[in-house]
Design a protein around this motif. Sequence first.
Motif, PDB file in Angstrom:
ATOM      1  N   GLU A 142      -7.486   1.890   6.361  1.00  0.00           N
ATOM      2  CA  GLU A 142      -6.392   0.919   6.405  1.00  0.00           C
ATOM      3  C   GLU A 142      -5.159   1.616   6.990  1.00  0.00           C
ATOM      4  O   GLU A 142      -4.698   2.630   6.474  1.00  0.00           O
ATOM      5  CB  GLU A 142      -6.074   0.406   5.001  1.00  0.00           C
ATOM      6  N   ARG A 143      -4.636   1.049   8.094  1.00  0.00           N
ATOM      7  CA  ARG A 143      -3.490   1.662   8.773  1.00  0.00           C
ATOM      8  C   ARG A 143      -2.220   0.812   8.671  1.00  0.00           C
ATOM      9  O   ARG A 143      -1.238   1.078   9.372  1.00  0.00           O
ATOM     10  CB  ARG A 143      -3.816   1.909  10.250  1.00  0.00           C
ATOM     11  N   ILE A 148      -0.777   6.743   5.883  1.00  0.00           N
ATOM     12  CA  ILE A 148      -1.530   5.514   6.144  1.00  0.00           C
ATOM     13  C   ILE A 148      -1.696   5.318   7.650  1.00  0.00           C
ATOM     14  O   ILE A 148      -2.794   5.018   8.143  1.00  0.00           O
ATOM     15  CB  ILE A 148      -0.818   4.310   5.498  1.00  0.00           C
ATOM     16  N   LEU A 149      -0.613   5.500   8.396  1.00  0.00           N
ATOM     17  CA  LEU A 149      -0.678   5.348   9.850  1.00  0.00           C
ATOM     18  C   LEU A 149      -1.646   6.359  10.475  1.00  0.00           C
ATOM     19  O   LEU A 149      -2.274   6.072  11.500  1.00  0.00           O
ATOM     20  CB  LEU A 149       0.717   5.530  10.452  1.00  0.00           C
ATOM     21  N   ASP A 150      -1.781   7.521   9.850  1.00  0.00           N
ATOM     22  CA  ASP A 150      -2.674   8.568  10.355  1.00  0.00           C
ATOM     23  C   ASP A 150      -4.137   8.330   9.993  1.00  0.00           C
ATOM     24  O   ASP A 150      -5.005   9.137  10.342  1.00  0.00           O
ATOM     25  CB  ASP A 150      -2.243   9.931   9.816  1.00  0.00           C
ATOM     26  N   GLY A 151      -4.427   7.245   9.274  1.00  0.00           N
ATOM     27  CA  GLY A 151      -5.809   6.915   8.935  1.00  0.00           C
ATOM     28  C   GLY A 151      -6.387   7.714   7.782  1.00  0.00           C
ATOM     29  O   GLY A 151      -7.611   7.838   7.662  1.00  0.00           O
ATOM     30  N   LEU A 154       0.818  -1.204   0.000  1.00  0.00           N
ATOM     31  CA  LEU A 154       0.000   0.000   0.000  1.00  0.00           C
ATOM     32  C   LEU A 154       0.857   1.261   0.000  1.00  0.00           C
ATOM     33  O   LEU A 154       0.548   2.237  -0.687  1.00  0.00           O
ATOM     34  CB  LEU A 154      -0.937  -0.018   1.212  1.00  0.00           C
ATOM     35  N   GLN A 155       1.930   1.275   0.775  1.00  0.00           N
ATOM     36  CA  GLN A 155       2.774   2.463   0.841  1.00  0.00           C
ATOM     37  C   GLN A 155       3.381   2.784  -0.527  1.00  0.00           C
ATOM     38  O   GLN A 155       3.532   3.951  -0.906  1.00  0.00           O
ATOM     39  CB  GLN A 155       3.883   2.266   1.883  1.00  0.00           C
ATOM     40  N   GLU A 156       3.718   1.740  -1.308  1.00  0.00           N
ATOM     41  CA  GLU A 156       4.275   1.941  -2.638  1.00  0.00           C
ATOM     42  C   GLU A 156       3.210   2.485  -3.593  1.00  0.00           C
ATOM     43  O   GLU A 156       3.481   3.375  -4.406  1.00  0.00           O
ATOM     44  CB  GLU A 156       4.828   0.622  -3.179  1.00  0.00           C
ATOM     45  N   ILE A 157       1.998   1.930  -3.485  1.00  0.00           N
ATOM     46  CA  ILE A 157       0.896   2.374  -4.343  1.00  0.00           C
ATOM     47  C   ILE A 157       0.571   3.839  -4.081  1.00  0.00           C
ATOM     48  O   ILE A 157       0.435   4.645  -5.008  1.00  0.00           O
ATOM     49  CB  ILE A 157      -0.350   1.493  -4.121  1.00  0.00           C
TER      50      ILE A 157
END
Length: 247
Positions: free
Chosen positions: A34-35, A22-25, A3-6
């Motif tokens: 997705e976190r 992502i971690l921040d929602g 996900l981080q790459e996308i």
Amino acid sequence: MRLQEILSRLTGLSRRKSTQAILDGRVRIDGEVERYPRRELDPQSSSIEFDGKSLEFKKQATVVYLINKPAGYLSAMTDDRGRKTLSDLIAGKIEERVFHVGRLDQGTSGLLILTNDGDLAHLVSHPASEIEKTYLVKIRGKLDDAQLQTVRDGITLEDGFTTSPARIRLVRSDRETTTLRLILHEGHKREIREMFKALGKSVVSLVRISIGGLDISLVPRPGEIKKLGKKEIELIKMGSKRKSQER
């Protein structure tokens, strides 16, 4: 793809900023927050939203580039502090949106792969593939036989990480410095510099000269870029099966 790459590819954010978002929602997958930045998913069959806006993943033709990164450039596409990045090197030379596979620290030069092929990136970067990377390392001073054997056996670094067994041999030596050829198949952060630090030696220069079956002779000049063909890409994959007898 992760996900981080996308998210990085679709928004232009750095990998670090994508991870934090992502971690921040701020990201939803199929309507659900997705976190987990490393979640694997198919961006073409999943609905991805960022800050409430839908992101569309457009399929690109797969490309793979080999670049000879000069020292002084970050292995990143953007930098908050204005330092030179890979984007500066490839501006006007690579049209596709690509990302780097693994990294070389700012002071290290040599081979780096840029691609939009997530499967190839995973193959090259995953330790289980055991794709060998070869480096020329110039250090101050000399290593005795016991120290060379320590590198071959694996060294426990300051942060507690123990390196995998490596292959190392002397290339040349003078009064003040020694140049060594080192072969690894992992990529712990600043691993080589930390290895020699653990032996009480400082690194003068560090160059990655091969990845799998690809040699720096393909891009001999710092900053040079080459688009790889099928045969050359296959050489990368073959590197995961190669077992050199060099010691």
